[in-house]
Scaffold this motif. Structure first.
Motif, PDB file in Angstrom:
ATOM      1  N   ARG A 162      -2.481  15.249  -5.309  1.00  0.00           N
ATOM      2  CA  ARG A 162      -3.174  16.035  -6.331  1.00  0.00           C
ATOM      3  C   ARG A 162      -4.682  16.053  -6.173  1.00  0.00           C
ATOM      4  O   ARG A 162      -5.311  17.114  -6.309  1.00  0.00           O
ATOM      5  N   VAL A 163      -5.288  14.883  -5.913  1.00  0.00           N
ATOM      6  CA  VAL A 163      -6.750  14.774  -5.911  1.00  0.00           C
ATOM      7  C   VAL A 163      -7.195  13.932  -4.722  1.00  0.00           C
ATOM      8  O   VAL A 163      -6.436  13.098  -4.219  1.00  0.00           O
ATOM      9  N   PRO A 164      -8.441  14.111  -4.258  1.00  0.00           N
ATOM     10  CA  PRO A 164      -8.948  13.218  -3.210  1.00  0.00           C
ATOM     11  C   PRO A 164      -9.008  11.779  -3.699  1.00  0.00           C
ATOM     12  O   PRO A 164      -9.491  11.502  -4.795  1.00  0.00           O
ATOM     13  N   VAL A 165      -8.502  10.881  -2.866  1.00  0.00           N
ATOM     14  CA  VAL A 165      -8.490   9.455  -3.182  1.00  0.00           C
ATOM     15  C   VAL A 165      -9.249   8.718  -2.080  1.00  0.00           C
ATOM     16  O   VAL A 165      -8.905   8.828  -0.905  1.00  0.00           O
ATOM     17  N   VAL A 166     -10.284   7.984  -2.477  1.00  0.00           N
ATOM     18  CA  VAL A 166     -11.137   7.275  -1.529  1.00  0.00           C
ATOM     19  C   VAL A 166     -11.174   5.808  -1.912  1.00  0.00           C
ATOM     20  O   VAL A 166     -11.181   5.470  -3.104  1.00  0.00           O
ATOM     21  N   ALA A 167     -11.190   4.929  -0.907  1.00  0.00           N
ATOM     22  CA  ALA A 167     -11.238   3.500  -1.193  1.00  0.00           C
ATOM     23  C   ALA A 167     -12.226   2.814  -0.267  1.00  0.00           C
ATOM     24  O   ALA A 167     -12.281   3.118   0.927  1.00  0.00           O
ATOM     25  N   ALA A 168     -12.989   1.882  -0.827  1.00  0.00           N
ATOM     26  CA  ALA A 168     -13.906   1.059  -0.044  1.00  0.00           C
ATOM     27  C   ALA A 168     -13.494  -0.390  -0.165  1.00  0.00           C
ATOM     28  O   ALA A 168     -13.319  -0.907  -1.277  1.00  0.00           O
ATOM     29  N   CYS A 169     -13.298  -1.053   0.975  1.00  0.00           N
ATOM     30  CA  CYS A 169     -13.015  -2.485   1.014  1.00  0.00           C
ATOM     31  C   CYS A 169     -14.362  -3.199   1.074  1.00  0.00           C
ATOM     32  O   CYS A 169     -15.075  -3.100   2.072  1.00  0.00           O
ATOM     33  N   LEU A 170     -14.711  -3.914   0.009  1.00  0.00           N
ATOM     34  CA  LEU A 170     -16.069  -4.444  -0.128  1.00  0.00           C
ATOM     35  C   LEU A 170     -16.115  -5.964  -0.232  1.00  0.00           C
ATOM     36  O   LEU A 170     -17.137  -6.520  -0.629  1.00  0.00           O
ATOM     37  N   GLY A 171     -15.038  -6.620   0.138  1.00  0.00           N
ATOM     38  CA  GLY A 171     -15.018  -8.077   0.089  1.00  0.00           C
ATOM     39  C   GLY A 171     -13.751  -8.571   0.754  1.00  0.00           C
ATOM     40  O   GLY A 171     -13.165  -7.893   1.585  1.00  0.00           O
ATOM     41  N   SER A 172     -13.307  -9.775   0.380  1.00  0.00           N
ATOM     42  CA  SER A 172     -12.053 -10.317   0.884  1.00  0.00           C
ATOM     43  C   SER A 172     -10.924  -9.756   0.041  1.00  0.00           C
ATOM     44  O   SER A 172     -10.715 -10.176  -1.090  1.00  0.00           O
ATOM     45  N   VAL A 173     -10.204  -8.812   0.598  1.00  0.00           N
ATOM     46  CA  VAL A 173      -9.232  -8.026  -0.153  1.00  0.00           C
ATOM     47  C   VAL A 173      -7.834  -8.327   0.373  1.00  0.00           C
ATOM     48  O   VAL A 173      -7.573  -8.156   1.563  1.00  0.00           O
ATOM     49  N   ALA A 174      -6.946  -8.780  -0.513  1.00  0.00           N
ATOM     50  CA  ALA A 174      -5.607  -9.183  -0.092  1.00  0.00           C
ATOM     51  C   ALA A 174      -4.558  -8.584  -1.007  1.00  0.00           C
ATOM     52  O   ALA A 174      -4.843  -8.142  -2.120  1.00  0.00           O
ATOM     53  N   GLY A 175      -3.307  -8.581  -0.520  1.00  0.00           N
ATOM     54  CA  GLY A 175      -2.174  -8.187  -1.334  1.00  0.00           C
ATOM     55  C   GLY A 175      -2.291  -6.795  -1.908  1.00  0.00           C
ATOM     56  O   GLY A 175      -2.513  -5.821  -1.190  1.00  0.00           O
ATOM     57  N   LEU A 176      -2.157  -6.703  -3.231  1.00  0.00           N
ATOM     58  CA  LEU A 176      -2.219  -5.412  -3.891  1.00  0.00           C
ATOM     59  C   LEU A 176      -3.585  -4.762  -3.704  1.00  0.00           C
ATOM     60  O   LEU A 176      -3.689  -3.535  -3.614  1.00  0.00           O
ATOM     61  N   GLY A 177      -4.638  -5.581  -3.627  1.00  0.00           N
ATOM     62  CA  GLY A 177      -5.958  -5.019  -3.361  1.00  0.00           C
ATOM     63  C   GLY A 177      -5.988  -4.305  -2.027  1.00  0.00           C
ATOM     64  O   GLY A 177      -6.540  -3.198  -1.900  1.00  0.00           O
ATOM     65  N   ALA A 178      -5.391  -4.912  -0.997  1.00  0.00           N
ATOM     66  CA  ALA A 178      -5.331  -4.272   0.314  1.00  0.00           C
ATOM     67  C   ALA A 178      -4.509  -2.989   0.250  1.00  0.00           C
ATOM     68  O   ALA A 178      -4.844  -1.986   0.893  1.00  0.00           O
ATOM     69  N   ALA A 179      -3.428  -3.016  -0.516  1.00  0.00           N
ATOM     70  CA  ALA A 179      -2.602  -1.817  -0.664  1.00  0.00           C
ATOM     71  C   ALA A 179      -3.382  -0.694  -1.345  1.00  0.00           C
ATOM     72  O   ALA A 179      -3.215   0.483  -1.001  1.00  0.00           O
ATOM     73  N   ARG A 180      -4.230  -1.048  -2.312  1.00  0.00           N
ATOM     74  CA  ARG A 180      -5.043  -0.032  -2.983  1.00  0.00           C
ATOM     75  C   ARG A 180      -6.040   0.606  -2.026  1.00  0.00           C
ATOM     76  O   ARG A 180      -6.395   1.780  -2.175  1.00  0.00           O
ATOM     77  N   VAL A 181      -6.500  -0.157  -1.042  1.00  0.00           N
ATOM     78  CA  VAL A 181      -7.381   0.418  -0.016  1.00  0.00           C
ATOM     79  C   VAL A 181      -6.596   1.378   0.865  1.00  0.00           C
ATOM     80  O   VAL A 181      -7.033   2.495   1.156  1.00  0.00           O
ATOM     81  N   ALA A 182      -5.424   0.937   1.302  1.00  0.00           N
ATOM     82  CA  ALA A 182      -4.644   1.746   2.240  1.00  0.00           C
ATOM     83  C   ALA A 182      -4.072   3.003   1.595  1.00  0.00           C
ATOM     84  O   ALA A 182      -3.883   4.020   2.286  1.00  0.00           O
ATOM     85  N   ALA A 183      -3.800   2.972   0.294  1.00  0.00           N
ATOM     86  CA  ALA A 183      -3.204   4.118  -0.397  1.00  0.00           C
ATOM     87  C   ALA A 183      -4.282   5.138  -0.739  1.00  0.00           C
ATOM     88  O   ALA A 183      -4.573   5.410  -1.903  1.00  0.00           O
ATOM     89  N   SER A 184      -4.880   5.719   0.290  1.00  0.00           N
ATOM     90  CA  SER A 184      -6.016   6.622   0.086  1.00  0.00           C
ATOM     91  C   SER A 184      -6.045   7.682   1.174  1.00  0.00           C
ATOM     92  O   SER A 184      -5.382   7.554   2.204  1.00  0.00           O
ATOM     93  N   HIS A 185      -6.836   8.707   0.930  1.00  0.00           N
ATOM     94  CA  HIS A 185      -7.069   9.723   1.958  1.00  0.00           C
ATOM     95  C   HIS A 185      -8.162   9.306   2.930  1.00  0.00           C
ATOM     96  O   HIS A 185      -8.180   9.765   4.070  1.00  0.00           O
ATOM     97  N   PHE A 186      -9.070   8.465   2.470  1.00  0.00           N
ATOM     98  CA  PHE A 186     -10.143   7.959   3.319  1.00  0.00           C
ATOM     99  C   PHE A 186     -10.510   6.567   2.853  1.00  0.00           C
ATOM    100  O   PHE A 186     -10.647   6.311   1.649  1.00  0.00           O
ATOM    101  N   SER A 187     -10.670   5.647   3.811  1.00  0.00           N
ATOM    102  CA  SER A 187     -11.036   4.272   3.476  1.00  0.00           C
ATOM    103  C   SER A 187     -12.099   3.776   4.439  1.00  0.00           C
ATOM    104  O   SER A 187     -12.161   4.197   5.596  1.00  0.00           O
TER     105      SER A 187
END
Length: 517
Positions: A162-187
């Motif tokens: 539906r909408v552009p989804v962008v994610a920035a990994c800005l620290g030590s990101v694990a588990g669901l946080g990592a999934a939130r980064v990957a579930a994007s159009h651009f990271s």
């Protein structure tokens, strides 16, 4: 009697929320070279446009009915402007419980996704924490465990269509946080301060016996070419600039068209170096990144995933101000053939363009799907077929510029040849089921076995077939629609893009094949 006491209470709580995790934790956070969550939002958005939602959510402590302490949620959300267009921002605050879910108010993350979904606005996730269930110690505090659920994941998945989804990994990101980064159009992640992993070093150490630092397990040197993220930035400021640039090519949602920008670049510009850009010696590679700026608007090329599936280059760019998707080869990486990684990259990019109605310019020099034992072990043919299927399922306008090779299933799959096949070929083009040099040995095997001098026979056959593989022979049969002077490529594409954008209003709305992560 007025409500001023309550307004004073409101301002006091807002002030406590702005203190985040407190002076000590904020100082420690900044000492690691990282911005605070509020500084990040300020740098990402246009100045003074952030409108926060849910600032008062957090854990309050009362004595005798009076508020004596307040720990804000470690997730901020709201709306703001990027280049004058409204977006939703959801950001982790690592200074409060390390960004873990046991320091958050779960509904806030879900609300950010819902806001983007229902208001049809792009969403930017600034991820800095696990975002999962917190530590095992929290189970002791609760006295029970639970079957895990990914909060708001129905919305996370729906938003990709539906909408552009962008994610920035800005620290030590694990588990669901990592999934939130990957579930994007651009990271994007940041060198030195970002790490991404399914589980952190301690879990990995006790779980499977690998003793690794955060950087060794999930730093930039791991993910620059892993495909888990698209791009890498040297600083957080650069990461935010990449996000702003990425969004500038896309509409705010799938019911809109990509935004056309004014262009000062001459659509009729003809670059003389294009005439000799492809070496006459077929074994000599060329630098595709020197060719692209001679075709597309100056300073408009935004490449993604350079080091993953490197034989295939994908980028966003503009033609006379019109956003387009670009697919191109890099012959310096495996000859530009389709590996498992480049097939995955191609499929994902075509789906991105299809989702947001971006016409595709495909500069083709494709020797085909990777061959050999290692390629077969990886099941490369299946991944190649998936990439070709994405091309065939795409309905956005697509044009093919053949700059060199088109061979085999991989070459044939670079465009859907069963519709109106819009394509041009440079004089350097060559094509077929397989290259003549390799095919001679197979096709004339018996002749070589019977020959007294196989090398002389090889040279004779190669000389004879050299004329046959001339692109002009193909043009005589209307097997290639047009052979053009390479210098005419930009003017022809700038004319084509006008027609393409006339067709795009028929494309608006959700795609039957929306992008998956």
């Amino acid at each position: 009697m007025s409500w001023q006491p309550e307004i004073n209470e409101l301002h006091k709580r807002e002030e406590w929320a702005r203190k985040m995790g407190g002076e000590e934790r904020v100082t420690k956070h900044k000492a690691q070279g990282k911005l605070t969550v509020r500084e990040r939002i300020e740098q990402l958005l246009d100045p003074e446009t952030f409108h926060e939602t849910g600032a008062l959510a957090g854990k309050a402590t009362y004595q005798n009915g009076e508020l004596v302490d307040f720990r804000p949620s470690n997730f901020l959300l709201g709306t703001g402007l990027i280049n004058g267009r409204k977006v939703v921002v959801g950001a982790d605050d690592f200074t409060v419980r390390g960004g873990a879910a046991d320091g958050s108010i779960r509904g806030k993350q879900e609300y950010a996704e819902r806001m983007a979904h229902d208001l049809q606005l792009p969403i930017v996730r600034l991820v800095d924490g696990t975002g999962g269930g917190g530590s095992v110690k929290s189970l002791d505090d609760m006295g029970y465990t639970y079957v895990p659920v990914n909060p708001g994941w129905d919305l996370v998945v729906a938003n990709l269509g539906r909408v552009p989804v962008v994610a920035a990994c800005l620290g030590s990101v694990a588990g669901l946080g990592a999934a939130r980064v990957a579930a994007s159009h651009f990271s994007v992640m940041v060198e030195g301060t970002s790490q991404l992993f399914v589980a952190g070093p301690q879990i990995v150490k006790y779980g499977i016996g690998q003793d690794l630092s955060k950087e060794e397990l999930g730093g930039v040197q791991v993910h620059r070419s892993s495909g888990a993220v698209d791009n890498v930035a040297k600083t957080e400021a650069e990461a935010f600039q990449q996000i702003r640039q990425f969004l500038s090519y896309l509409p705010s949602n799938v019911w809109q068209l990509p935004p056309v920008a004014p262009s000062a670049d001459d659509p009729d510009r003809k670059e003389e170096p294009l005439l000799s850009a492809i070496p006459r010696n077929r074994r000599v590679p060329y630098k595709i990144r020197q060719i692209l700026p001679m075709i597309f608007d100056k300073e408009s090329i935004f490449e993604m995933g350079r080091y993953y599936g490197g034989g295939t280059v994908v980028a966003l760019a503009r033609l006379n101000g019109h956003p387009v998707g670009v697919i191109a080869p890099d012959p310096y990486v495996g000859g530009g053939c389709l590996t498992v990684e480049s097939c995955d990259k191609l499929e994902r990019f075509v789906d991105l363009c299809q989702t947001f109605h971006l016409p595709i310019v495909n500069l083709v020099d494709q020797p085909g799907i990777a061959i050999g034992l290692e390629a077969e072990k990886k099941g490369t043919i299946r991944r190649g077929v998936r990439a070709v299927a994405a091309v065939y399922q795409a309905s956005v306008p697509m044009i093919e510029i053949i700059i060199r090779r088109v061979f085999g299933v991989g070459g044939a799959g670079m465009i859907n040849g069963h519709g109106l096949h819009l394509r041009y070929a440079w004089p350097s083009g060559e094509w077929g089921s397989l290259p003549v040099e390799g095919g001679i040995q197979v096709a004339y095997r018996r002749e070589f076995e019977a020959s007294d001098d196989p090398q002389v026979l090889y040279e004779e056959l190669l000389s004879r077939l050299e004329a046959v593989r001339s692109p002009f022979r193909t043009a005589e049969q209307f097997g290639i629609e047009e052979i053009i002077d390479p210098r005419d490529t930009r003017p022809l594409l700038c004319e084509w893009i006008k027609d393409a954008y006339q067709l795009l209003p028929q494309q608006v709305g959700p795609s039957p094949h929306p992008m998956r992560p």
